[in-house]
Design an enzyme around this catalytic site. Structure first.
Site, PDB file in Angstrom:
ATOM      1  N   LYS A   1       0.838  -1.200   0.000  1.00  0.00           N
ATOM      2  CA  LYS A   1       0.000   0.000   0.000  1.00  0.00           C
ATOM      3  C   LYS A   1       0.875   1.252   0.000  1.00  0.00           C
ATOM      4  O   LYS A   1       0.596   2.219  -0.713  1.00  0.00           O
ATOM      5  CB  LYS A   1      -0.941  -0.022   1.221  1.00  0.00           C
ATOM      6  CG  LYS A   1      -2.034  -1.075   1.103  1.00  0.00           C
ATOM      7  CD  LYS A   1      -2.811  -1.300   2.397  1.00  0.00           C
ATOM      8  CE  LYS A   1      -3.791  -2.454   2.232  1.00  0.00           C
ATOM      9  NZ  LYS A   1      -4.535  -2.784   3.449  1.00  0.00           N
TER      10      LYS A   1
ATOM     11  N   GLN B   1      -4.258  -1.402   9.751  1.00  0.00           N
ATOM     12  CA  GLN B   1      -4.223  -2.745   9.155  1.00  0.00           C
ATOM     13  C   GLN B   1      -4.732  -3.798  10.140  1.00  0.00           C
ATOM     14  O   GLN B   1      -4.393  -3.798  11.321  1.00  0.00           O
ATOM     15  CB  GLN B   1      -2.772  -3.069   8.728  1.00  0.00           C
ATOM     16  CG  GLN B   1      -2.612  -4.366   7.966  1.00  0.00           C
ATOM     17  CD  GLN B   1      -3.256  -4.351   6.581  1.00  0.00           C
ATOM     18  OE1 GLN B   1      -3.480  -3.297   5.985  1.00  0.00           O
ATOM     19  NE2 GLN B   1      -3.555  -5.527   6.056  1.00  0.00           N
TER      20      GLN B   1
ATOM     21  N   ASP C   1     -10.749   3.270   4.338  1.00  0.00           N
ATOM     22  CA  ASP C   1     -10.813   1.810   4.459  1.00  0.00           C
ATOM     23  C   ASP C   1     -12.264   1.350   4.702  1.00  0.00           C
ATOM     24  O   ASP C   1     -12.559   0.158   4.642  1.00  0.00           O
ATOM     25  CB  ASP C   1      -9.931   1.387   5.640  1.00  0.00           C
ATOM     26  CG  ASP C   1      -9.312   0.031   5.463  1.00  0.00           C
ATOM     27  OD1 ASP C   1      -9.198  -0.437   4.319  1.00  0.00           O
ATOM     28  OD2 ASP C   1      -8.940  -0.572   6.487  1.00  0.00           O
TER      29      ASP C   1
END
Ligand code: GUN
Length: 290
Positions: A54, A98, A121
């Site tokens: 990412k 994450q 996200d």
């Protein structure tokens, strides 16, 4: 093999090139550089790889990328304080924490703290709820990528029966909501570990999406000839290689189109994160999405 391979790597390259152009224009015309902060807690090897990918993709698109690595024994309070700092940081348009977090950290309060205007996200329950009521702000990255892959493959979701296998908050639930939005108009079955006769349910589908995380879950007998199969699984085989949830070789003999692992959904998840970050940067400054 009879199935057409849906090439997620090629589509990701194409979309990322367009995003990089949009970022360059945003900088030239408005002096804005979108910024993404990715928070990694602990030393899970797979998460390290994903966050690294990412980070590189964000920089390659011309965006500002900040990677924050916290030790395994980080406290809930310290992680939440970091999210608060990132919420207040004007250089940051998108925040990603994450998953999975180490066992003694609870992801839900952390996700709830992420400013909805930076929730690229799409895991804050507010963002998930906006999608659930048919008025989305940001689309969850993997479901968004699945929709782009279906579009690229020429698969019309309108009126199609899509069976999504797996009810996670990361993929299955938001994908089923996304597919039933007006315009996408799919008829969705959200199947899971308690579904009776999963094989028969899958065989009734025009599109099967496998998002469980179990090698060999979807076999050729579960797929109607000509159906489209999207494999969201990312599992490590005995040899350490990345494999999906679909028995690829056998299913490719039956399906009309299929995504490979690697090179299918994975690259599109990262790509849609970039798209969301670009949109967040625009929206936070009062500019239209695109
Ligand atoms: N872990 C695996 N996929 C994802 C994702 O899309 N977002 C986050 N935050 N964690 C993940």
């Amino acid at each position: 093999m009879t199935a057409r391979i849906i090439d997620g790597k090629a589509l990701a390259q194409k979309v990322r090139a367009r995003i990089a152009d949009d970022v360059a224009r945003l900088k030239a015309e408005h002096g804005i550089q979108p910024g993404l902060a990715a928070v990694l807690v602990g030393d899970d090897p797979a998460s390290q790889v994903y966050v690294g990918m990412k980070h590189r993709a964000t920089e390659a698109a011309g965006m500002y990328s900040r990677q924050l690595e916290l030790p395994d024994d980080t406290s809930q309070a310290d992680l939440e304080a970091l999210v608060g700092e990132l919420n207040a940081d004007d250089a940051i348009d998108g925040i990603l924490v994450q998953l999975p977090l180490p066992d003694d950290l609870d992801p839900q309060p952390v996700q709830e703290l992420i400013d909805p205007s930076k929730d690229v996200d799409a895991l804050n329950p507010y963002t998930a709820g906006r999608l659930a009521v048919g008025d989305p702000t940001f689309l969850s990255c993997t479901p968004y990528g699945v929709l782009e892959l279906l579009g690229e493959a020429g698969v019309d979701t309108v009126g199609a029966h899509v069976v999504v296998v797996g009810r996670s908050n990361l993929v299955g639930r938001p994908l089923s909501n996304l597919l039933t939005l007006k315009g996408n108009d799919a008829t969705v079955t959200l199947a899971h570990s308690r579904t009776k006769d999963l094989a028969a349910v899958c065989r009734s589908a025009d599109v099967v999406v496998a998002a469980v995380g179990r090698i060999g879950l979807i076999t050729a007998e579960m797929v109607r000839p000509g159906a489209t199969v999207i494999d969201v699984g990312t599992n490590r085989g005995d040899d350490g290689k990345l494999v999906g949830d679909v028995d690829f070789d056998a299913v490719a003999e039956v399906a009309g189109a299929i995504t490979p692992v690697p090179g299918g959904v994975g690259p599109m998840t990262v790509t849609m994160l970039l798209q969301n970050t670009l949109e967040a940067a625009r929206l936070r400054r009062g500019l239209p999405r695109r």
